[in-house]
Design a protein around this motif. Sequence first.
Motif, mmCIF file in Angstrom:
data_model
loop_
_atom_site.group_PDB
_atom_site.id
_atom_site.type_symbol
_atom_site.label_atom_id
_atom_site.label_comp_id
_atom_site.label_asym_id
_atom_site.label_seq_id
_atom_site.Cartn_x
_atom_site.Cartn_y
_atom_site.Cartn_z
ATOM 1 N N GLU A 1 0.829 -1.171 -0.084
ATOM 2 C CA GLU A 1 0.180 0.120 -0.012
ATOM 3 C C GLU A 1 0.796 1.262 -0.031
ATOM 4 O O GLU A 1 0.339 2.430 0.476
ATOM 5 N N CYS A 2 2.252 1.218 -0.401
ATOM 6 C CA CYS A 2 2.866 2.281 -0.277
ATOM 7 C C CYS A 2 2.634 3.334 -1.200
ATOM 8 O O CYS A 2 1.959 3.146 -2.411
ATOM 9 N N ARG A 3 2.996 4.551 -1.303
ATOM 10 C CA ARG A 3 2.975 5.533 -2.176
ATOM 11 C C ARG A 3 3.811 5.329 -3.440
ATOM 12 O O ARG A 3 4.939 5.586 -3.343
ATOM 13 N N PRO A 4 3.439 5.160 -4.668
ATOM 14 C CA PRO A 4 4.501 4.970 -5.784
ATOM 15 C C PRO A 4 5.025 6.398 -6.197
ATOM 16 O O PRO A 4 4.785 7.478 -5.710
ATOM 17 N N CYS A 5 6.206 6.171 -6.681
ATOM 18 C CA CYS A 5 7.068 7.304 -7.039
ATOM 19 C C CYS A 5 7.371 7.116 -8.720
ATOM 20 O O CYS A 5 7.232 6.049 -9.287
ATOM 21 N N SER A 6 7.908 8.288 -9.323
ATOM 22 C CA SER A 6 7.943 8.175 -10.613
ATOM 23 C C SER A 6 9.559 7.549 -11.287
ATOM 24 O O SER A 6 9.767 7.178 -12.390
ATOM 25 N N ILE A 7 10.509 7.664 -10.580
ATOM 26 C CA ILE A 7 11.816 7.061 -10.866
ATOM 27 C C ILE A 7 12.303 6.099 -9.769
ATOM 28 O O ILE A 7 12.165 6.426 -8.405
ATOM 29 N N PRO A 8 13.181 5.048 -10.206
ATOM 30 C CA PRO A 8 13.452 4.112 -9.176
ATOM 31 C C PRO A 8 14.946 4.436 -8.430
ATOM 32 O O PRO A 8 15.159 3.943 -7.500
ATOM 33 N N VAL B 1 27.024 7.571 -31.753
ATOM 34 C CA VAL B 1 25.392 8.006 -31.728
ATOM 35 C C VAL B 1 25.383 9.109 -30.586
ATOM 36 O O VAL B 1 26.427 9.227 -29.859
ATOM 37 N N PRO B 2 24.638 10.199 -30.877
ATOM 38 C CA PRO B 2 24.506 11.419 -29.899
ATOM 39 C C PRO B 2 24.107 10.855 -28.521
ATOM 40 O O PRO B 2 23.156 9.747 -28.625
ATOM 41 N N THR B 3 24.539 11.624 -27.464
ATOM 42 C CA THR B 3 23.970 11.223 -26.327
ATOM 43 C C THR B 3 22.533 11.126 -26.184
ATOM 44 O O THR B 3 22.180 10.241 -25.349
ATOM 45 N N THR B 4 22.026 12.172 -26.866
ATOM 46 C CA THR B 4 20.537 12.321 -26.754
ATOM 47 C C THR B 4 19.741 11.190 -27.321
ATOM 48 O O THR B 4 18.488 10.873 -26.750
ATOM 49 N N GLN B 5 20.572 10.172 -28.121
ATOM 50 C CA GLN B 5 19.784 9.134 -28.653
ATOM 51 C C GLN B 5 20.490 7.748 -28.018
ATOM 52 O O GLN B 5 20.236 6.857 -28.901
ATOM 53 N N GLN B 6 21.177 7.962 -27.093
ATOM 54 C CA GLN B 6 21.686 6.678 -26.440
ATOM 55 C C GLN B 6 20.869 5.965 -25.540
ATOM 56 O O GLN B 6 20.480 6.382 -24.310
ATOM 57 N N SER B 7 20.361 4.912 -26.168
ATOM 58 C CA SER B 7 19.508 3.963 -25.254
ATOM 59 C C SER B 7 20.199 3.506 -23.958
ATOM 60 O O SER B 7 19.095 3.054 -23.064
ATOM 61 N N ALA B 8 21.198 3.244 -23.984
ATOM 62 C CA ALA B 8 22.038 2.506 -22.889
ATOM 63 C C ALA B 8 22.241 3.489 -21.663
ATOM 64 O O ALA B 8 22.755 2.988 -20.716
ATOM 65 N N ASP B 9 21.921 4.819 -21.727
ATOM 66 C CA ASP B 9 22.086 5.668 -20.680
ATOM 67 C C ASP B 9 21.384 5.093 -19.321
ATOM 68 O O ASP B 9 21.708 5.403 -18.330
ATOM 69 N N VAL B 10 20.296 4.698 -19.707
ATOM 70 C CA VAL B 10 19.322 4.022 -18.535
ATOM 71 C C VAL B 10 20.111 2.934 -17.679
ATOM 72 O O VAL B 10 19.663 2.572 -16.550
ATOM 73 N N MET B 11 21.152 2.526 -18.247
ATOM 74 C CA MET B 11 21.986 1.245 -17.733
ATOM 75 C C MET B 11 23.008 1.835 -16.680
ATOM 76 O O MET B 11 23.813 1.018 -16.212
ATOM 77 N N THR B 12 23.292 3.031 -17.200
ATOM 78 C CA THR B 12 24.708 3.709 -16.320
ATOM 79 C C THR B 12 24.232 4.771 -15.154
ATOM 80 O O THR B 12 25.275 4.898 -14.594
ATOM 81 N N LYS B 13 23.279 5.078 -15.309
ATOM 82 C CA LYS B 13 22.993 6.426 -14.374
ATOM 83 C C LYS B 13 21.406 6.628 -14.161
ATOM 84 O O LYS B 13 20.594 6.116 -14.578
ATOM 85 N N GLY B 14 21.067 7.440 -13.127
ATOM 86 C CA GLY B 14 19.808 7.653 -12.644
ATOM 87 C C GLY B 14 19.402 8.519 -13.712
ATOM 88 O O GLY B 14 19.826 9.673 -13.795
ATOM 89 N N LEU B 15 18.222 8.434 -14.159
ATOM 90 C CA LEU B 15 17.585 9.478 -15.326
ATOM 91 C C LEU B 15 16.208 9.871 -14.879
ATOM 92 O O LEU B 15 15.291 9.320 -14.065
ATOM 93 N N PRO B 16 15.846 11.301 -15.162
ATOM 94 C CA PRO B 16 14.654 11.828 -14.741
ATOM 95 C C PRO B 16 13.426 11.276 -15.570
ATOM 96 O O PRO B 16 13.644 10.376 -16.366
ATOM 97 N N THR B 17 12.194 11.320 -15.463
ATOM 98 C CA THR B 17 11.286 11.030 -15.811
ATOM 99 C C THR B 17 11.153 11.358 -17.275
ATOM 100 O O THR B 17 10.747 10.428 -18.253
#
Length: 307
Positions: A74-81, A291-307
Motif C-alpha cells: 500500500e506504499c505511495r508510488p514514485c516516478s523514478i527508481p 551515436v549522439p548522447t540524446t539518442q543513447q538508449s543504454a544511458d538508462v543502464m549507467t545512471k539515474g535518469l529523470p522521468t
Amino acid sequence: MVYLLLYVDDIVITASSSEQLRSVISSINAEFKLKDMGALHYFLGIQVQRSSDGFFLNQHQYALDLLERAGMQECRPCSIPIDTNGKISGNSGTKLDAAASSSYRSIVGALQYLTMTRPDLQYSIQQACLHMHEPTTNHEALVKRILRYVRGTANLDLHLRISNITNIVAYSDADWAGCPDTRRSTSGFCVFLGDALISWSSKRQTTVSRSSAEAEYRGVANAVAECTWLRQLLDELGCAPEQATVVFCDNVSACYMSSHPAHHRRTKHIELDVHFVQEKVALGQCRVLHVPTTQQSADVMTKGLPT
C-alpha cells in the motif's frame, strides 16, 4: 526448426509450425512421460500474453507478491527508481542490524529476478546489489524507493515483436569513475534483435579506468562479447544475421579505436579489449558507430535518469 529450453521440471518447446511441434512432442513422449499443458501462459513467475504481432512478457503477480513480502503493498508510488543526483557511497548512513541486513539481501535478491522483464530496473537494482555485504539505512532507503517505483509500474510489459529482421543492434554506454568509493566506472548495454529488446546489462567494471575513452571502450567490448554470443546462438538456430552487428557508442575516441589501431602506447593497458573488438570489426561481424548522447538508449543502464 525447433527450439527447446529445458529447466528443472518443465520444458518449453516452440516450433515454426504446429505440425512440427506435435511431431517433437510425440517423439519425446515416446521416451518420457509428458503432460502437455497447452499454450504457454505462465512460466517461472513470468506471464506470457500472445498478440497478433508477438508476445507480452510481464511479472505483474510476482511484483505484487514481492511488495506484500516487503510490507509495501500500500506504499505511495514514485516516478523514478533511483535518485538522479549521484551514486550512494558504501559508507553513508548507519549500518543495519543482522535482521535488517538479512531482510535487505532477501528483498534485493528477489528484485534481481524482476529484471528478467524490467530493463528499466536494471541499473537501480545493480546499485543496491553493490552493498549486499554491509547495507546501511541509506541503501535500505534506495530499496524502498525501488519498491515504490515497482508499485506504480507493476503492469509494465516487455514486448517481443514478430519480425523477419535478424540484424542485431546494440547500444553501449559507460559512466566514467562514477563509484564514489572505488572510482570504478559503470558500463551498460542494450541489445535489439530487429526492434525487440532481447538483452541488457548494467555492471560495475572490475578495474579503474584512467580516461572516459577507456571506460567507454571497456563497455563496447562487453557489448561486442554479448553480440558475438547472440550471433552464434542465432546461427545454431538456423537464422544467422546477414549483416554485421552495429554497436552504437557516444564516445568518438572509443569508436575510432575500434577500427584504427593507432596510439598503441596510450591503449596498451586495455590491449585485450582493443584487440578483441578490432578483430570482430576486421572480420566484418561488427561495426562500432557514434551515436549522439540524446539518442543513447543504454544511458538508462549507467545512471539515474529523470522521468
